[in-house]
Scaffold this active site. Structure first.
Site, mmCIF file in Angstrom:
data_model
loop_
_atom_site.group_PDB
_atom_site.id
_atom_site.type_symbol
_atom_site.label_atom_id
_atom_site.label_comp_id
_atom_site.label_asym_id
_atom_site.label_seq_id
_atom_site.Cartn_x
_atom_site.Cartn_y
_atom_site.Cartn_z
ATOM 1 N N ASP A 67 0.727 -1.162 -0.251
ATOM 2 C CA ASP A 67 0.021 -0.097 -0.001
ATOM 3 C C ASP A 67 0.874 1.225 0.023
ATOM 4 O O ASP A 67 2.068 1.204 0.257
ATOM 5 C CB ASP A 67 -0.951 0.209 1.208
ATOM 6 C CG ASP A 67 -0.303 -0.452 2.482
ATOM 7 O OD1 ASP A 67 0.939 -0.444 2.624
ATOM 8 O OD2 ASP A 67 -1.027 -1.065 3.325
ATOM 9 N N ASP A 136 -7.503 -3.579 14.318
ATOM 10 C CA ASP A 136 -9.007 -4.001 13.960
ATOM 11 C C ASP A 136 -9.180 -4.918 12.863
ATOM 12 O O ASP A 136 -10.030 -5.083 12.577
ATOM 13 C CB ASP A 136 -9.608 -2.476 13.509
ATOM 14 C CG ASP A 136 -8.924 -1.930 12.411
ATOM 15 O OD1 ASP A 136 -7.852 -2.537 11.859
ATOM 16 O OD2 ASP A 136 -9.309 -0.913 11.879
ATOM 17 N N HIS A 138 -7.393 -5.111 10.125
ATOM 18 C CA HIS A 138 -7.247 -4.720 8.747
ATOM 19 C C HIS A 138 -5.631 -5.350 8.313
ATOM 20 O O HIS A 138 -4.774 -5.512 9.154
ATOM 21 C CB HIS A 138 -7.244 -3.443 8.360
ATOM 22 C CG HIS A 138 -5.910 -2.337 8.839
ATOM 23 N ND1 HIS A 138 -6.109 -1.618 10.153
ATOM 24 C CD2 HIS A 138 -4.770 -2.275 8.414
ATOM 25 C CE1 HIS A 138 -4.981 -0.920 10.296
ATOM 26 N NE2 HIS A 138 -4.091 -1.477 9.230
ATOM 27 N N GLU A 143 -9.632 -1.709 5.558
ATOM 28 C CA GLU A 143 -10.056 -1.492 6.669
ATOM 29 C C GLU A 143 -11.214 -2.383 6.681
ATOM 30 O O GLU A 143 -11.911 -3.024 6.027
ATOM 31 C CB GLU A 143 -10.753 -0.067 6.634
ATOM 32 C CG GLU A 143 -9.590 1.150 6.730
ATOM 33 C CD GLU A 143 -8.674 1.406 7.773
ATOM 34 O OE1 GLU A 143 -8.515 0.155 8.677
ATOM 35 O OE2 GLU A 143 -8.337 2.262 8.226
HETATM 36 C C1 GLP Z 1 -0.559 -0.305 8.726
HETATM 37 C C2 GLP Z 1 -0.239 -0.923 7.384
HETATM 38 C C3 GLP Z 1 -0.281 -2.599 7.676
HETATM 39 C C4 GLP Z 1 0.376 -2.849 8.785
HETATM 40 C C5 GLP Z 1 -0.231 -2.205 9.835
HETATM 41 C C6 GLP Z 1 0.313 -2.458 11.360
HETATM 42 O O1 GLP Z 1 -1.916 0.100 8.668
HETATM 43 N N1 GLP Z 1 -0.682 -0.413 6.121
HETATM 44 O O2 GLP Z 1 0.388 -3.165 6.330
HETATM 45 O O3 GLP Z 1 0.079 -4.364 9.076
HETATM 46 O O4 GLP Z 1 -0.315 -0.790 9.829
HETATM 47 O O5 GLP Z 1 1.430 -1.829 11.452
HETATM 48 P P1 GLP Z 1 2.457 -2.362 12.935
HETATM 49 O O6 GLP Z 1 3.410 -3.521 12.106
HETATM 50 O O7 GLP Z 1 3.094 -0.946 12.944
HETATM 51 O O8 GLP Z 1 1.686 -2.706 13.870
#
Ligand code: GLP
Length: 267
Positions: A67, A136, A138, A143
């Site tokens: 993304d 949540d 995702h 989302e």
């Molecule tokens: C963002 C990214 C996801 C990631 C998530 C969790 O929303 N788009 O790909 O998995 O955050 O992030 P973290 O690894 O910092 O907890």
């Protein structure tokens, strides 16, 4: 879906890095899907270390990131392209032309998303998709409420996700409201998925994803459909699962030949 529970973040990262290293050794031109966020950082560090020790060659691999923020260009320090360069690409011998991150500055969102899907297709599909998970449930930026058959597209972020990611931007007001993201179905087409998570704060999402109903209210639960997915987590992220002992015994009793076949042990 197999759940692998290991004592610490270090153990999880070690196992995932080993899997990637074995994949690239077996198929030097592997196509790999990459996440951003804090979760994969130790894996990237371990892969960089292996590269420095001449144990891995990234020259022929192709990568696709999950993304990107809409409105942020590759030179913006908060873009996911900059993040990937800083934590991984700049430290290995990857051909930067073989790295793909959605263009956050595109003036034609639909075209950019279609082209991304086409590029994945032309590369032969993703061999291994690495994933983190949001609180949540995702995955990428799909989302809650995302169609489980969604493809790469524009998505509005929830306030919670913007809040969680505001640590990188200084304040919530600076976090973009929209993103481009691979869809849930795009992710499900990867030949193999490895989702990692650490810490108590991810335990609710993990329990919903693994033991809850398949539902767009927890987009990660769609991974239950995927025939080759492993959820690799630490004890704390596993703390709300009900079948912990079963998951542990399955992994602990795996024969060596199976660990080798699955790429978790070097041949
Ligand atoms: C963002 C990214 C996801 C990631 C998530 C969790 O929303 N788009 O790909 O998995 O955050 O992030 P973290 O690894 O910092 O907890």
């Amino acid at each position: 879906m197999e759940v692998i529970i290991l004592p610490t973040e270090h153990d999880v990262s070690e196992l995932v890095a080993t899997r990637l290293q074995n994949l690239i050794a077996k198929k030097p031109d592997s196509v790999i899907g990459l996440p951003t966020g804090a979760t994969p950082l130790q894996v990237y560090k371990k892969l960089i270390q292996s590269f420095k020790e001449n144990k891995i060659d990234f020259q022929k691999i192709t990568t696709f990131n999950l993304d990107e923020y809409l409105g942020l260009g590759p030179k913006d320090p908060n873009s996911y392209f900059s993040f990937m360069k800083e934590v991984f690409f700049d430290h290995i011998n990857i051909n930067i032309h073989n790295t793909h991150v959605l263009d956050g500055l595109t003036v034609d969102v639909a075209k950019e998303c279609d082209q991304y899907e086409n590029s994945i297709h032309h590369a032969g599909g993703i061999d291994l998709q690495l994933l983190g998970i949001g609180h949540d449930g995702h995955i990428a930026f799909n989302e809650p409420g995302s169609a489980l058959r969604s493809r790469t597209r524009i998505k509005a972020l929830t306030k919670e996700t913007r809040q969680a990611n505001s640590k990188y931007f200084g304040s919530l007001d600076h976090v973009p409201t929209h993103v481009l993201t691979m869809g849930v179905e795009t992710i499900l087409e990867a030949k193999e998925c490895l989702l990692m998570a650490f810490g108590e704060h991810k335990s609710r999402a993990i329990a919903k994803m693994v033991e809850g109903a398949i539902s767009s209210s927890c987009p990660a639960s769609a991974l239950q459909f995927h025939p080759n997915t492993k959820i690799i987590i630490d004890e704390q992220a596993a703390s709300k699962l009900s079948r912990v002992n079963y998951y542990k015994s399955v992994f602990e009793n795996k024969p060596e030949w199976q660990l080798k076949a699955e790429g978790f042990l070097s041949n």
